[in-house]
Design a protein around this motif. Structure first.
Motif, PDB file in Angstrom:
ATOM      1  N   LEU A 157       2.347   5.877   1.389  1.00 19.67           N
ATOM      2  CA  LEU A 157       1.781   5.652   0.057  1.00 19.67           C
ATOM      3  C   LEU A 157       0.261   5.547   0.132  1.00 19.67           C
ATOM      4  O   LEU A 157      -0.295   4.943   1.055  1.00 19.67           O
ATOM      5  CB  LEU A 157       2.345   4.377  -0.563  1.00 19.67           C
ATOM      6  CG  LEU A 157       3.841   4.349  -0.869  1.00 19.67           C
ATOM      7  CD1 LEU A 157       4.225   2.996  -1.458  1.00 19.67           C
ATOM      8  CD2 LEU A 157       4.240   5.477  -1.805  1.00 19.67           C
ATOM      9  N   GLU A 211      -0.878   3.686  -5.320  1.00 19.83           N
ATOM     10  CA  GLU A 211       0.332   4.430  -5.654  1.00 19.83           C
ATOM     11  C   GLU A 211       1.487   3.448  -5.839  1.00 19.83           C
ATOM     12  O   GLU A 211       1.774   2.648  -4.956  1.00 19.83           O
ATOM     13  CB  GLU A 211       0.650   5.441  -4.549  1.00 19.83           C
ATOM     14  CG  GLU A 211       1.730   6.434  -4.926  1.00 19.83           C
ATOM     15  CD  GLU A 211       1.845   7.582  -3.927  1.00 19.83           C
ATOM     16  OE1 GLU A 211       2.560   8.555  -4.233  1.00 19.83           O
ATOM     17  OE2 GLU A 211       1.218   7.494  -2.842  1.00 19.83           O
ATOM     18  N   THR A 246       7.120   7.897  -7.423  1.00 21.08           N
ATOM     19  CA  THR A 246       5.894   7.103  -7.514  1.00 21.08           C
ATOM     20  C   THR A 246       4.970   7.641  -8.597  1.00 21.08           C
ATOM     21  O   THR A 246       5.076   8.781  -9.030  1.00 21.08           O
ATOM     22  CB  THR A 246       5.120   7.099  -6.180  1.00 21.08           C
ATOM     23  OG1 THR A 246       4.550   8.397  -5.948  1.00 21.08           O
ATOM     24  CG2 THR A 246       6.011   6.720  -5.016  1.00 21.08           C
TER      25      THR A 246
END
Length: 329
Positions: free
Chosen positions: A206, A210, A178
């Protein structure tokens, strides 16, 4: 559909920065799930940041023998890639078992992993749902829950995760790459999704803003002996009641290594750790497979409408392992 702003930045860092400044914004890839939810008024982003042209759509070998799949790779291309079909057959099988050909042409790899639950109460804004509106209650517990979770549930939510691909990736120990406001990071696939706990509105770990950029598949030689089995109400265009992704390495009748994950049974892809531990070093026989499957399902907490999933998951695991170890009949 509500009014929203649309942006198409030229860089990933620009996309991340845009979304970081918009608490109610969302990334847009293929849009096959997000746009549906916007039409239902379940998702209400005030900003869509189009990342379809920013993330890679390539599938390439890595120096360590693994494979990197770009987050923007369409599901259809992912499933058809000769390298994937040869080295990770259960990934192709999982992808081809989902959606339709038209949707697979549009849906992206990252989007597949981040799709939302298909719990009917989540998609119906007239009913209470803690995932959609925290604190409002879970209608499914006392309502229609035939398709919902039997493992890892909470009093707040019994939804299941719908992605078949995520199940196969969890079995393979893939990792997710990511880029976000705090820079780049790597997340194990088994740790990307969350169990509901007291915060069912959070599907993943997340952070806001992101962005998934790629999926890395490990160099796992025995993944060539893998299979994805999906049990559903009809043969196509249906979500799993139970799914099994498995890869097994057997030598001289003994299980040297094994990877198993279940779908359709939990809020996240369910890695069958207990079953794997019982199988390693033991005989590759049906009675051993069944004992391992029963141990994995021992913690299941089904409701009256989905209790059938416990024996169904157990039998699916056993049949999948037998198919892999017995070979063609």
């Amino acid at each position: 559909m509500r009014t929203f702003r649309y942006e198409r930045p030229s860089t990933m860092s620009g996309a991340v920065a845009l979304l970081a400044e918009a608490p109610d914004g969302a990334f847009l890839g293929g849009g096959t799930n997000l746009v549906d939810l916007m039409k239902l008024d379940v998702a209400r982003p005030d900003l869509l940041v189009d990342v379809r042209q920013l993330t890679s759509d390539r599938i390439e070998e890595l120096p360590d023998g693994g494979v990197r799949v770009g987050a923007g790779t369409p599901n259809s291309e992912f499933a058809a890639d000769p390298l994937i079909r040869r080295r990770y057959p259960m990934l192709s099988q999982a992808l081809l078992s989902g959606a339709s050909g038209q949707l697979r042409n549009l849906a992206t790899t990252a989007g597949n992993l981040l799709q939302r639950t298909r719990c009917p109460y989540f998609q119906n804004v007239t009913t209470p749902c803690n995932k959609r509106e925290p604190g409002s209650g879970c209608s499914a517990i006392e309502g229609h829950h035939r398709d919902l979770a039997i493992l890892g549930t909470s009093r707040e939510c019994i939804a299941t995760h719908p992605s078949d691909l995520a199940v196969a990736l969890a079995a393979l120990d893939a990792v997710v790459r990511t880029e976000g406001p705090d820079g780049e990071r790597v997340i194990r696939m088994t740790e990307l999704h969350r169990l509901p706990g007291p915060e069912p509105q959070r599907d993943t770990v997340l952070k806001h803003g992101e962005l998934i950029t790629a999926i890395d598949l490990p160099p796992l030689p025995f993944a060539t002996c893998s299979h994805f089995r999906k049990i559903r109400d009809r043969a196509s265009y249906a979500f799993a009641l139970v799914a099994v992704a498995a890869a097994i390495d057997v030598a001289d009748g003994v299980v040297r290594d094994v990877r198993i994950a279940l779908g359709g049974v939990a809020h996240k892809p369910w890695r069958a750790i207990k079953a794997e531990e019982l199988l390693r070093g033991g005989p590759a026989r049906e009675e051993r497979f069944r004992r391992a499957a029963e141990a994995e399902l021992a913690d299941a907490r089904p409701l009256p409408g989905n209790a059938f999933k416990v024996p169904l998951a157990c039998n699916a695991m056993v049949r999948t392992l037998l198919d892999l170890t017995e070979g063609p009949r």
